[in-house]
Every structure is written in C-alpha cells, then in structure tokens.
Design a protein around this motif. Structure first.
Motif, PDB file in Angstrom:
ATOM      1  N   ASN A  35      41.879  44.063  37.988  1.00  0.00           N
ATOM      2  CA  ASN A  35      41.468  43.893  36.593  1.00  0.00           C
ATOM      3  C   ASN A  35      41.169  45.220  35.923  1.00  0.00           C
ATOM      4  OD1 ASN A  35      41.399  41.034  36.539  1.00  0.00           O
ATOM      5  ND2 ASN A  35      39.368  41.023  37.482  1.00  0.00           N
ATOM      6  N   TRP A  47      36.638  41.301  29.865  1.00  0.00           N
ATOM      7  CA  TRP A  47      37.876  41.401  30.633  1.00  0.00           C
ATOM      8  C   TRP A  47      39.017  41.701  29.681  1.00  0.00           C
ATOM      9  CZ3 TRP A  47      42.377  38.448  30.493  1.00  0.00           C
ATOM     10  CH2 TRP A  47      43.276  38.657  31.546  1.00  0.00           C
ATOM     11  N   SER A  49      42.473  42.900  30.963  1.00  0.00           N
ATOM     12  CA  SER A  49      43.791  42.680  31.539  1.00  0.00           C
ATOM     13  C   SER A  49      43.660  42.514  33.042  1.00  0.00           C
ATOM     14  CB  SER A  49      44.707  43.867  31.224  1.00  0.00           C
ATOM     15  OG  SER A  49      45.994  43.695  31.772  1.00  0.00           O
ATOM     16  N   GLY A  50      44.602  41.771  33.619  1.00  0.00           N
ATOM     17  CA  GLY A  50      44.656  41.625  35.059  1.00  0.00           C
ATOM     18  C   GLY A  50      46.100  41.636  35.518  1.00  0.00           C
ATOM     19  N   ARG A  98      39.776  42.008  41.568  1.00  0.00           N
ATOM     20  CA  ARG A  98      39.527  40.626  41.199  1.00  0.00           C
ATOM     21  C   ARG A  98      38.826  39.892  42.334  1.00  0.00           C
ATOM     22  NH1 ARG A  98      43.985  35.794  40.191  1.00  0.00           N
ATOM     23  NH2 ARG A  98      42.485  34.189  39.664  1.00  0.00           N
ATOM     24  N   TRP A 103      39.995  35.133  36.423  1.00  0.00           N
ATOM     25  CA  TRP A 103      40.323  36.530  36.185  1.00  0.00           C
ATOM     26  C   TRP A 103      39.103  37.330  35.752  1.00  0.00           C
ATOM     27  CZ3 TRP A 103      44.211  39.255  37.810  1.00  0.00           C
ATOM     28  CH2 TRP A 103      45.407  38.613  38.121  1.00  0.00           C
ATOM     29  N   SER A 104      38.063  36.654  35.284  1.00  0.00           N
ATOM     30  CA  SER A 104      36.883  37.377  34.812  1.00  0.00           C
ATOM     31  C   SER A 104      35.972  37.828  35.944  1.00  0.00           C
ATOM     32  CB  SER A 104      36.085  36.509  33.843  1.00  0.00           C
ATOM     33  OG  SER A 104      35.629  35.349  34.490  1.00  0.00           O
ATOM     34  N   SER A 106      34.986  39.986  39.287  1.00  0.00           N
ATOM     35  CA  SER A 106      35.317  41.227  39.975  1.00  0.00           C
ATOM     36  C   SER A 106      34.191  41.582  40.939  1.00  0.00           C
ATOM     37  CB  SER A 106      35.510  42.379  38.983  1.00  0.00           C
ATOM     38  OG  SER A 106      36.579  42.141  38.089  1.00  0.00           O
TER      39      SER A 106
END
Length: 119
Positions: A35, A47, A49-50, A98, A103-104, A106
């Motif tokens: 991410n 967030w 981009s991933g 990640r 995706w948010s 980490s």
C-alpha cells in the motif's frame, strides 16, 4: 528485522511530478500486497493506492489517472509515480505492507516522506 525504507518526495509546483520509492530489507517484497498511505496536515491517514503481488493496482478516485503504483520484485522496491500533482496532494506519504482482508489495513510501515505541492 523487516524494514521499509522510503526515498523521493519533496516540493513541486501544481502540475508537477514526483516519484516515491520504497525498498524492503529483511523481507521479500514479492510475497506481499503493498500500500501507499498518506496523511495530510490535521487529517487522519488516507489509503491512496495498493498493488497485488502480481502487479494489479488499485486507487482512490482523487488520484486515479494521475498516480501509478508499481513494483519491481527483483529489486524489492515499490514505487508511486505521481503526475499532475495538486495542492490537495500535500501530505506525508507512507509505504506499507498490506495486512488483512481490507486494502486499508497495514502492519509494517516506512518512515514516511513529505510531499508538498505549492506555487
């Protein structure tokens, strides 16, 4: 010890470009989705981009078409190419590994790098 070490960033005028890099040590980049997260002054983390292990990228709408996430697993390096930067892109940018199904999430972070867009 696993680490993410960032480079790049700086100050640019609106419409300018920057490239951020994030190199891993102590872990194999190719084993993880990654991410980019940013934090603007006075705001919470966002967030941005991933990218999947195989290189498929995802973006928030405000950066779609301007930012490109990529990875070179042979160099253990993650990139974020940022074009047509705008003042609202000003933030500290973090690369992160990640974690979890969202995706948010980490769990390992780089040290952060300042991006300032100003005329």
């Amino acid at each position: 010890e696993a680490q993410l070490v960032q480079s790049g960033g700086g100050m640019v005028q609106p419409g300018g470009s920057l490239r951020l890099s994030c190199t891993t040590s102590g872990l194999t980049l190719g084993m993880f989705d990654m991410n980019w997260v940013r934090q603007a002054p006075g705001k919470g983390p966002e967030w941005v981009s991933g990218i999947t292990i195989v290189g498929y990228g995802y973006y928030i709408d405000p950066v779609m078409g301007r930012f490109t996430i990529s990875r070179d697993n042979t160099k253990n390096t993650l990139y974020l190419q940022m074009n047509n930067l705008q003042p609202e892109d000003t933030a500290v940018y973090y690369c992160a590994r990640r974690y979890g199904n969202s995706w948010s999430g980490s769990d390992l972070w780089g040290q952060g790098t300042q991006v300032t867009v100003s005329s």
